[in-house]
Motif scaffolding. Structure first.
Motif, mmCIF file in Angstrom:
data_model
loop_
_atom_site.group_PDB
_atom_site.id
_atom_site.type_symbol
_atom_site.label_atom_id
_atom_site.label_comp_id
_atom_site.label_asym_id
_atom_site.label_seq_id
_atom_site.Cartn_x
_atom_site.Cartn_y
_atom_site.Cartn_z
ATOM 1 N N ALA A 38 -103.239 20.613 48.322
ATOM 2 C CA ALA A 38 -102.826 19.642 47.308
ATOM 3 C C ALA A 38 -104.034 18.940 46.712
ATOM 4 O O ALA A 38 -105.010 18.641 47.409
ATOM 5 N N ASP A 44 -101.160 21.140 55.821
ATOM 6 C CA ASP A 44 -100.220 22.089 55.214
ATOM 7 C C ASP A 44 -99.545 22.945 56.276
ATOM 8 O O ASP A 44 -98.347 23.238 56.187
ATOM 9 N N SER A 99 -105.867 15.607 45.331
ATOM 10 C CA SER A 99 -105.832 14.280 45.962
ATOM 11 C C SER A 99 -104.667 13.430 45.451
ATOM 12 O O SER A 99 -104.119 12.598 46.191
ATOM 13 N N ASP A 100 -104.265 13.641 44.187
ATOM 14 C CA ASP A 100 -103.129 12.891 43.660
ATOM 15 C C ASP A 100 -101.804 13.632 43.821
ATOM 16 O O ASP A 100 -100.754 13.157 43.399
ATOM 17 N N GLY A 101 -101.855 14.826 44.434
ATOM 18 C CA GLY A 101 -100.644 15.588 44.715
ATOM 19 C C GLY A 101 -99.992 16.231 43.514
ATOM 20 O O GLY A 101 -98.855 16.716 43.606
ATOM 21 N N TYR A 121 -98.366 19.696 43.869
ATOM 22 C CA TYR A 121 -97.263 19.789 44.823
ATOM 23 C C TYR A 121 -96.056 18.952 44.388
ATOM 24 O O TYR A 121 -94.981 19.066 44.967
ATOM 25 N N ARG A 122 -96.255 18.113 43.384
ATOM 26 C CA ARG A 122 -95.253 17.107 43.036
ATOM 27 C C ARG A 122 -93.893 17.747 42.735
ATOM 28 O O ARG A 122 -93.784 18.734 42.011
#
Length: 309
Positions: free
Chosen positions: A98, A141, A100-102, A105-106
């Motif tokens: 991911a 993960d 760092s702010d995702g 994956y969001r």
């Protein structure tokens, strides 16, 4: 002969390398970023991979994953980027991590991320039959259940200054995140000495790594755990040998009789287990689309089908 091999990985962030000199200095393998998401390509991939191959290193490429996008389109992007360079002995990797702010994956659950990874791997395996396809991913993960079973793992974990060189990495224990077997360990991305590149240690001697990369059943190369049954043929509580599994697969007509028996679980055994699961999907692990690891229930069924017991 050493039981490990040394390697690095690069992307557009690294300038052109003197790959011949790196090989002379002890490097065995090198991987380059090829693509990201559905359309992005790495601007220095062609330069890097041509140099890696020309130097005679074990070559490989990786794709940075966006699990909240379409897996088939992402696989197509990667396949198009590497097809001119891929061949026997070329390693393929899905970089599953991911931002760092995702943002990549969001909106996706753990099951959806795992399904994405399975679909990407299946598409790349179909495009490059007989070539190894694995996952680069973190301990978090793995613990979150994002990683399919039965795939080679390239694992990043950075102990810091105490493990900053190849010699130091070779002197410490092999990592085992969540009990999973690691094929390659990326132990630093910012070494104190030398060029600022990711340093990696493969847990195979150079000759064995080259054979494994070519698809030979010389080493498990994955986190596969054999099913539980004794040294005889009937399922039980002690661990099996890979040869016993291969003989059952041959008896059941899922593996060609001409395939040489091996004490390791490699791509030929994986293909035979997948053929068994495709023929009998009720014994496939829940949620997977191409299960190459066989569990106790599947083994018991295979035993009955192969030997009528």
């Amino acid at each position: 002969m050493t039981s490990t091999s040394r390697g690095i990985d690069v992307s557009a962030y690294q300038a052109s390398q003197d790959w011949t000199a790196l090989k002379s200095g002890g490097l065995t393998f090198a991987f380059a970023k090829a693509s990201e998401g559905q359309t992005s390509r790495d601007g220095r991939f062609a330069t890097h991979i041509k140099g890696i191959k020309a130097a005679g290193l074990v070559p490989g490429a990786y794709h940075f994953a966006w699990p909240n996008q379409d897996a088939s389109r992402e696989a197509a992007n990667y396949i198009a980027a590497v097809k001119a360079y891929a061949g026997p002995g070329f390693l393929h990797w899905l970089d599953l991590e991911a931002y760092s702010d995702g943002r990549n994956y969001r909106g996706r659950t753990a099951a959806q991320i795992k399904a994405y990874a399975s679909a990407w791997i299946a598409a790349v395996q179909k495009a490059f039959p007989g070539q190894r396809v694995g996952i680069y991913t973190s301990a978090s993960d793995i613990a979150a259940g994002h990683v399919p079973s039965g795939v080679p793992l390239w694992y990043p974990a950075y102990p810091g200054s105490r493990v900053d060189t190849f010699a130091e990495a070779e002197a410490v224990s092999k990592p085992a995140p969540s009990g999973r077997a690691v094929t390659i360990w990326q132990f630093t991305s910012t070494p104190a000495k030398g060029p600022r590149v990711d340093s990696n240690l493969a847990y195979l001697a150079p000759a064995a790594l080259r054979a494994w990369a070519k698809g030979e059943d010389t080493d498990p190369g994955s986190d596969y755990t054999p099913p539980a049954f004794p040294s005889g043929l009937a399922p039980g509580k002690s661990k099996p040998s890979a040869v016993t599994l291969q003989r059952a697969l041959k008896k059941g007509k899922y593996m060609a009789a001409s395939v040489a028996e091996s004490p390791h679980y490699g791509p030929k055994t994986e293909a035979a287990v997948a053929a068994f699961h495709n023929a009998h999907p009720q014994y496939r692990a829940k949620g997977t689309t191409h299960d190459v690891a066989i569990g106790p229930k599947g083994w018991a069924a295979l035993f009955r089908l192969a030997y009528g017991k």
